[in-house]
Design a protein around this motif. Structure first.
Motif, PDB file in Angstrom:
ATOM      1  N   CYS A  19      43.770   8.607 -50.439  1.00  0.00           N
ATOM      2  CA  CYS A  19      43.646   7.586 -51.491  1.00  0.00           C
ATOM      3  C   CYS A  19      44.865   7.497 -52.397  1.00  0.00           C
ATOM      4  N   MET A  20      45.893   8.280 -52.111  1.00  0.00           N
ATOM      5  CA  MET A  20      47.110   8.181 -52.922  1.00  0.00           C
ATOM      6  C   MET A  20      47.812   6.860 -52.631  1.00  0.00           C
ATOM      7  N   HIS A  21      48.399   6.280 -53.649  1.00  0.00           N
ATOM      8  CA  HIS A  21      49.085   4.997 -53.517  1.00  0.00           C
ATOM      9  C   HIS A  21      50.216   5.106 -52.491  1.00  0.00           C
ATOM     10  N   ALA A  22      50.428   4.031 -51.707  1.00  0.00           N
ATOM     11  CA  ALA A  22      51.417   4.033 -50.637  1.00  0.00           C
ATOM     12  C   ALA A  22      52.142   2.687 -50.594  1.00  0.00           C
ATOM     13  N   CYS A  23      53.270   2.656 -49.870  1.00  0.00           N
ATOM     14  CA  CYS A  23      54.085   1.439 -49.816  1.00  0.00           C
ATOM     15  C   CYS A  23      53.324   0.249 -49.237  1.00  0.00           C
ATOM     16  N   ARG A  24      52.532   0.487 -48.221  1.00  0.00           N
ATOM     17  CA  ARG A  24      51.781  -0.630 -47.640  1.00  0.00           C
ATOM     18  C   ARG A  24      50.801  -1.222 -48.645  1.00  0.00           C
ATOM     19  N   ASP A  25      50.268  -0.395 -49.539  1.00  0.00           N
ATOM     20  CA  ASP A  25      49.421  -0.913 -50.609  1.00  0.00           C
ATOM     21  C   ASP A  25      50.219  -1.847 -51.518  1.00  0.00           C
ATOM     22  N   GLU A  61      52.528 -18.064 -52.644  1.00  0.00           N
ATOM     23  CA  GLU A  61      53.527 -19.142 -52.535  1.00  0.00           C
ATOM     24  C   GLU A  61      54.648 -18.803 -51.557  1.00  0.00           C
ATOM     25  N   PHE A  62      54.811 -17.540 -51.199  1.00  0.00           N
ATOM     26  CA  PHE A  62      55.853 -17.164 -50.252  1.00  0.00           C
ATOM     27  C   PHE A  62      55.400 -17.296 -48.800  1.00  0.00           C
ATOM     28  N   GLY A  63      54.135 -17.551 -48.578  1.00  0.00           N
ATOM     29  CA  GLY A  63      53.638 -17.763 -47.223  1.00  0.00           C
ATOM     30  C   GLY A  63      53.627 -16.528 -46.358  1.00  0.00           C
ATOM     31  N   ILE A  64      53.600 -15.339 -46.964  1.00  0.00           N
ATOM     32  CA  ILE A  64      53.598 -14.082 -46.225  1.00  0.00           C
ATOM     33  C   ILE A  64      52.192 -13.479 -46.271  1.00  0.00           C
ATOM     34  N   SER A  65      51.732 -12.974 -45.136  1.00  0.00           N
ATOM     35  CA  SER A  65      50.398 -12.375 -45.068  1.00  0.00           C
ATOM     36  C   SER A  65      50.480 -10.986 -44.453  1.00  0.00           C
ATOM     37  N   LYS A  66      49.345 -10.353 -44.314  1.00  0.00           N
ATOM     38  CA  LYS A  66      49.274  -9.001 -43.746  1.00  0.00           C
ATOM     39  C   LYS A  66      49.904  -8.934 -42.360  1.00  0.00           C
ATOM     40  N   ARG A  67      49.746  -9.974 -41.568  1.00  0.00           N
ATOM     41  CA  ARG A  67      50.284  -9.969 -40.203  1.00  0.00           C
ATOM     42  C   ARG A  67      51.808  -9.972 -40.184  1.00  0.00           C
ATOM     43  N   ASP A  68      52.448 -10.322 -41.306  1.00  0.00           N
ATOM     44  CA  ASP A  68      53.911 -10.375 -41.368  1.00  0.00           C
ATOM     45  C   ASP A  68      54.540  -9.042 -41.789  1.00  0.00           C
ATOM     46  N   ILE A  69      53.740  -8.060 -42.095  1.00  0.00           N
ATOM     47  CA  ILE A  69      54.266  -6.756 -42.521  1.00  0.00           C
ATOM     48  C   ILE A  69      54.544  -5.914 -41.284  1.00  0.00           C
ATOM     49  N   THR A  70      55.826  -5.860 -40.908  1.00  0.00           N
ATOM     50  CA  THR A  70      56.210  -5.143 -39.688  1.00  0.00           C
ATOM     51  C   THR A  70      57.350  -4.171 -39.991  1.00  0.00           C
ATOM     52  N   HIS A  71      58.503  -4.329 -39.319  1.00  0.00           N
ATOM     53  CA  HIS A  71      59.607  -3.376 -39.467  1.00  0.00           C
ATOM     54  C   HIS A  71      60.192  -3.427 -40.875  1.00  0.00           C
ATOM     55  N   ASN A  72      60.525  -2.257 -41.384  1.00  0.00           N
ATOM     56  CA  ASN A  72      61.143  -2.201 -42.709  1.00  0.00           C
ATOM     57  C   ASN A  72      62.358  -1.290 -42.697  1.00  0.00           C
ATOM     58  N   ILE A  73      63.121  -1.366 -43.768  1.00  0.00           N
ATOM     59  CA  ILE A  73      64.248  -0.464 -44.012  1.00  0.00           C
ATOM     60  C   ILE A  73      63.883   0.439 -45.181  1.00  0.00           C
ATOM     61  N   ASN A  74      64.186   1.727 -45.060  1.00  0.00           N
ATOM     62  CA  ASN A  74      64.000   2.676 -46.151  1.00  0.00           C
ATOM     63  C   ASN A  74      65.370   2.986 -46.750  1.00  0.00           C
ATOM     64  N   PHE A  75      65.776   2.170 -47.713  1.00  0.00           N
ATOM     65  CA  PHE A  75      67.073   2.394 -48.336  1.00  0.00           C
ATOM     66  C   PHE A  75      67.060   3.708 -49.116  1.00  0.00           C
ATOM     67  N   PHE A  76      68.142   4.466 -48.989  1.00  0.00           N
ATOM     68  CA  PHE A  76      68.374   5.770 -49.634  1.00  0.00           C
ATOM     69  C   PHE A  76      67.559   6.903 -49.011  1.00  0.00           C
ATOM     70  N   MET A  77      66.806   6.648 -47.953  1.00  0.00           N
ATOM     71  CA  MET A  77      65.957   7.680 -47.371  1.00  0.00           C
ATOM     72  C   MET A  77      66.682   8.378 -46.221  1.00  0.00           C
ATOM     73  N   LEU A 124      63.799   3.879 -39.051  1.00  0.00           N
ATOM     74  CA  LEU A 124      62.909   4.407 -38.015  1.00  0.00           C
ATOM     75  C   LEU A 124      61.605   4.969 -38.580  1.00  0.00           C
ATOM     76  N   GLY A 125      61.650   5.521 -39.781  1.00  0.00           N
ATOM     77  CA  GLY A 125      60.517   6.264 -40.317  1.00  0.00           C
ATOM     78  C   GLY A 125      59.333   5.430 -40.750  1.00  0.00           C
ATOM     79  N   GLY A 126      59.513   4.108 -40.866  1.00  0.00           N
ATOM     80  CA  GLY A 126      58.407   3.263 -41.296  1.00  0.00           C
ATOM     81  C   GLY A 126      58.064   3.484 -42.763  1.00  0.00           C
ATOM     82  N   ALA A 127      56.939   2.934 -43.157  1.00  0.00           N
ATOM     83  CA  ALA A 127      56.500   3.004 -44.555  1.00  0.00           C
ATOM     84  C   ALA A 127      55.252   3.855 -44.681  1.00  0.00           C
ATOM     85  N   CYS A 128      55.108   4.512 -45.816  1.00  0.00           N
ATOM     86  CA  CYS A 128      53.914   5.327 -46.034  1.00  0.00           C
ATOM     87  C   CYS A 128      52.687   4.425 -46.215  1.00  0.00           C
TER      88      CYS A 128
END
Length: 217
Positions: A125-131, A142-158, A106-110
């Motif tokens: 300006c501190m480094h973050a996960c989206r960076d 080569e993986f065919g992933i772009s900025k538009r594909d960055i959506t829901h994530n899991i925060n394992f151990f969080m 639920l918390g998303g990425a920094c």
């Protein structure tokens, strides 16, 4: 929504792995996991957060969906037995072992923007996960992933408890050195990990540390 934990230890032997990936604090991992393979994400030093995105390796427009996963399992938290569902309502992976017991989706990425809102303008300006994710997709087209594909994530151990009023709180981690979560791929997937560099909340114990990924056939 229930929030019980399900602790299940793995029966797999680390001596039989087919691949091992060390991910330094603040670094990323981007790679393919084949259908039927099992992989383990290990919190090497404890209280680290691993922000992870999953995609169908053959069609990245199909990806992990937090909404569909929560709806299907009837649980806000992820743990052993959870089936991770895609935005096409198909099963991507299943969590088959877990010695931590609770993982957030639920918390998303920094991001630089959230660092600014949550903490202060000087934290922008501190480094973050989206960076990390953006760097990964830029360095590996080569993986065919772009900025538009960055959506829901899991925060394992969080550890992100939900309050009685429906808000989110970022609490001290409940993981420890050597804790792990293990998943089996139900289709060929691409996994993108940001080993979270966050220094401003207790999810990493204010001290980002490395993780490890082990893969079995």
């Amino acid at each position: 929504m229930v929030n019980n934990m399900s602790l299940i230890e793995s029966k797999l032997n680390p001596e039989t792995i087919t691949a091992r990936h060390y991910v330094a604090a603040g670094d990323y991992f981007l790679g393919k996991i084949k259908q039927g393979q099992t992989f383990r994400i290990v919190d090497l030093e404890g209280n680290q957060a691993a922000d992870v995105l999953f995609y169908n390796a053959n069609d990245p427009s199909e990806r992990y969906s937090a909404m569909d996963t929560i709806r299907t399992q009837g649980n806000l938290y992820l743990t052993a037995g959870t089936k991770l569902i895609s935005n096409a309502n198909r099963e991507l992976l299943e969590i088959v072992a877990d010695t931590c017991g609770r993982h957030d989706t639920l918390g998303g990425a920094c991001a630089t923007e959230s660092n600014t809102v949550r903490y202060s303008l000087e934290k922008r300006c501190m480094h973050a996960c989206r960076d990390s994710w953006m760097l990964a997709v830029a360095e590996h087209p080569e993986f065919g992933i772009s900025k538009r594909d960055i959506t829901h994530n899991i925060n394992f151990f969080m550890n992100v408890p939900v309050t009685s009023s429906g808000g989110l709180t970022f609490e001290d981690g409940i993981s420890a050195p050597g804790k792990y979560v293990e998943l089996t791929a139900k289709m060929d997937i691409v996994m993108l990990i940001s080993n979270c560099p966050q220094l401003n909340n207790p999810c990493n114990g204010y001290n980002p540390t490395p993780i490890e990924v082990l893969v079995w056939n």
